[in-house]
Design a protein around this motif. Structure first.
Motif, PDB file in Angstrom:
ATOM      1  N   ALA A   3       0.891  -0.940  -0.413  1.00 26.09           N
ATOM      2  CA  ALA A   3       0.367   0.104   0.036  1.00 26.09           C
ATOM      3  C   ALA A   3       1.237   1.226   0.310  1.00 26.09           C
ATOM      4  N   PHE A   4       0.358   2.658  -0.918  1.00 31.36           N
ATOM      5  CA  PHE A   4       1.026   3.810  -1.102  1.00 31.36           C
ATOM      6  C   PHE A   4       0.508   4.850  -0.920  1.00 31.36           C
ATOM      7  N   LEU A   5      -0.127   4.613   0.238  1.00 33.34           N
ATOM      8  CA  LEU A   5      -1.495   5.650  -0.095  1.00 33.34           C
ATOM      9  C   LEU A   5      -0.660   6.524   0.906  1.00 33.34           C
ATOM     10  N   VAL A   6      -0.051   6.724   1.713  1.00 33.68           N
ATOM     11  CA  VAL A   6       0.731   7.826   2.560  1.00 33.68           C
ATOM     12  C   VAL A   6       2.085   7.592   1.823  1.00 33.68           C
ATOM     13  N   ALA A   7       2.128   9.349   1.587  1.00 32.92           N
ATOM     14  CA  ALA A   7       3.094  10.185   1.044  1.00 32.92           C
ATOM     15  C   ALA A   7       4.630   9.429   2.255  1.00 32.92           C
ATOM     16  N   PRO A   8       5.555   9.660   1.202  1.00 33.59           N
ATOM     17  CA  PRO A   8       6.734   9.702   1.765  1.00 33.59           C
ATOM     18  C   PRO A   8       7.312  10.542   2.531  1.00 33.59           C
ATOM     19  N   LYS A   9       7.794  10.320   3.459  1.00 41.94           N
ATOM     20  CA  LYS A   9       7.864  11.955   4.136  1.00 41.94           C
ATOM     21  C   LYS A   9       9.782  12.956   3.068  1.00 41.94           C
ATOM     22  N   LEU A  10      10.227  11.733   3.091  1.00 48.53           N
ATOM     23  CA  LEU A  10      11.331  12.850   1.988  1.00 48.53           C
ATOM     24  C   LEU A  10      10.466  13.408   1.119  1.00 48.53           C
ATOM     25  N   HIS A  11       9.580  13.576  -0.223  1.00 44.78           N
ATOM     26  CA  HIS A  11       9.067  13.884  -0.973  1.00 44.78           C
ATOM     27  C   HIS A  11       8.218  15.299  -0.324  1.00 44.78           C
ATOM     28  N   LEU A  12       7.652  15.116   1.360  1.00 45.48           N
ATOM     29  CA  LEU A  12       6.609  15.944   0.767  1.00 45.48           C
ATOM     30  C   LEU A  12       8.062  17.169   2.123  1.00 45.48           C
ATOM     31  N   THR A  13       9.049  16.609   2.605  1.00 41.47           N
ATOM     32  CA  THR A  13       9.916  17.954   3.037  1.00 41.47           C
ATOM     33  C   THR A  13      10.570  18.629   1.752  1.00 41.47           C
ATOM     34  N   LEU A  14      10.464  17.550   0.647  1.00 40.88           N
ATOM     35  CA  LEU A  14      11.113  18.883  -0.739  1.00 40.88           C
ATOM     36  C   LEU A  14      10.129  19.687  -1.004  1.00 40.88           C
ATOM     37  N   MET A  15       8.793  19.415  -0.856  1.00 39.42           N
ATOM     38  CA  MET A  15       7.934  20.225  -1.882  1.00 39.42           C
ATOM     39  C   MET A  15       7.232  20.977  -0.215  1.00 39.42           C
ATOM     40  N   THR A  16       8.070  21.178   0.278  1.00 41.05           N
ATOM     41  CA  THR A  16       7.123  22.029   1.252  1.00 41.05           C
ATOM     42  C   THR A  16       8.898  22.897   1.337  1.00 41.05           C
ATOM     43  N   LEU A  17       9.584  22.581   0.897  1.00 40.34           N
ATOM     44  CA  LEU A  17      11.241  23.850   0.375  1.00 40.34           C
ATOM     45  C   LEU A  17      10.305  24.515  -0.878  1.00 40.34           C
ATOM     46  N   VAL A  18       9.507  23.832  -1.947  1.00 36.01           N
ATOM     47  CA  VAL A  18       9.682  24.786  -3.176  1.00 36.01           C
ATOM     48  C   VAL A  18       8.121  25.011  -2.511  1.00 36.01           C
ATOM     49  N   ALA A  19       7.269  25.166  -1.880  1.00 37.79           N
ATOM     50  CA  ALA A  19       6.558  26.035  -1.095  1.00 37.79           C
ATOM     51  C   ALA A  19       6.853  27.216  -0.856  1.00 37.79           C
ATOM     52  N   THR A  20       7.821  26.862  -0.298  1.00 36.18           N
ATOM     53  CA  THR A  20       8.418  27.785   0.894  1.00 36.18           C
ATOM     54  C   THR A  20       8.742  29.063  -0.454  1.00 36.18           C
ATOM     55  N   THR A  21      10.144  28.097  -1.049  1.00 41.37           N
ATOM     56  CA  THR A  21       9.942  28.735  -2.199  1.00 41.37           C
ATOM     57  C   THR A  21       9.173  29.917  -2.960  1.00 41.37           C
ATOM     58  N   VAL A  22       8.140  29.109  -3.548  1.00 37.76           N
ATOM     59  CA  VAL A  22       7.574  29.778  -4.496  1.00 37.76           C
ATOM     60  C   VAL A  22       6.564  31.099  -3.191  1.00 37.76           C
ATOM     61  N   PHE A  23       6.067  30.850  -1.849  1.00 42.62           N
ATOM     62  CA  PHE A  23       5.811  32.112  -1.168  1.00 42.62           C
ATOM     63  C   PHE A  23       6.753  32.840  -1.074  1.00 42.62           C
ATOM     64  N   GLY A  24       7.947  32.666  -0.817  1.00 47.38           N
ATOM     65  CA  GLY A  24       8.698  33.443   0.008  1.00 47.38           C
ATOM     66  C   GLY A  24       8.840  34.858  -1.242  1.00 47.38           C
ATOM     67  N   THR A  25       8.931  34.614  -2.887  1.00 43.88           N
ATOM     68  CA  THR A  25       9.813  35.139  -3.795  1.00 43.88           C
ATOM     69  C   THR A  25       7.961  35.424  -3.474  1.00 43.88           C
ATOM     70  N   ALA A  26       6.986  35.556  -3.521  1.00 43.88           N
ATOM     71  CA  ALA A  26       6.263  36.242  -4.426  1.00 43.88           C
ATOM     72  C   ALA A  26       6.121  37.687  -3.139  1.00 43.88           C
ATOM     73  N   ILE A  27       6.503  37.437  -1.706  1.00 45.24           N
ATOM     74  CA  ILE A  27       6.690  38.050  -0.807  1.00 45.24           C
ATOM     75  C   ILE A  27       7.620  39.249  -1.265  1.00 45.24           C
ATOM     76  N   ALA A  28       8.502  38.895  -1.700  1.00 50.99           N
ATOM     77  CA  ALA A  28       9.718  39.367  -1.630  1.00 50.99           C
ATOM     78  C   ALA A  28       9.201  40.261  -2.855  1.00 50.99           C
ATOM     79  N   LEU A  29       8.612  39.867  -3.936  1.00 51.79           N
ATOM     80  CA  LEU A  29       8.159  40.671  -5.059  1.00 51.79           C
ATOM     81  C   LEU A  29       6.900  41.413  -4.752  1.00 51.79           C
TER      82      LEU A  29
END
Length: 131
Positions: free
Chosen positions: A101-127
């Protein structure tokens, strides 16, 4: 309907299409394509910052490399997004292949995508702040 999958020992075997096997495989492909689309958009944002397409802050507009640091962060986020998408695809593929079963996302994927989302949000705020 069955799908032939070759194993590392070069012999082939069938994965029966029972339950939601085909739907789960399509889900994995759709998620990978979504990651690639996000990475493409981040790369375009990076290029438009470098080309000064109304995204570089006014204070840095006269500098030779005014948008390079921000563009580098966006491009790094695009690369991280591709890595996270590939990781999720191959991890899900092996889980699907082995019948786990693979319904639970891997923790590494969640961590990496959190970094991407934070980068996008931070860039929007900075601009927004610099504009």
């Amino acid at each position: 309907m069955s799908t032939t999958v070759t194993s590392p020992s070069s012999s082939s075997y069938f994965i029966p299409n029972t339950g939601s096997t085909a739907r789960d495989y399509c889900m994995l492909e759709r998620n990978l394509l979504s990651h690639l689309k996000l990475a493409l958009l981040l790369s375009i944002l990076s290029a438009s910052i470098i080309l000064r397409a109304r995204l570089v802050p006014v204070a840095d507009y006269d500098n030779e490399d005014g948008g390079v640091p921000l563009a580098s962060v966006e491009f790094a986020a695009a690369v991280v997004c591709i890595v996270a998408g590939g990781w999720e695809y191959y991890q899900g593929y092996w889980d699907l292949k082995s019948g786990r079963a693979f319904l639970v996302a891997p923790k590494l994927h969640l961590t990496l995508m959190t970094l991407v989302a934070t980068t996008v949000f931070g860039t929007a705020i900075a601009l927004l702040v610099f504009d």
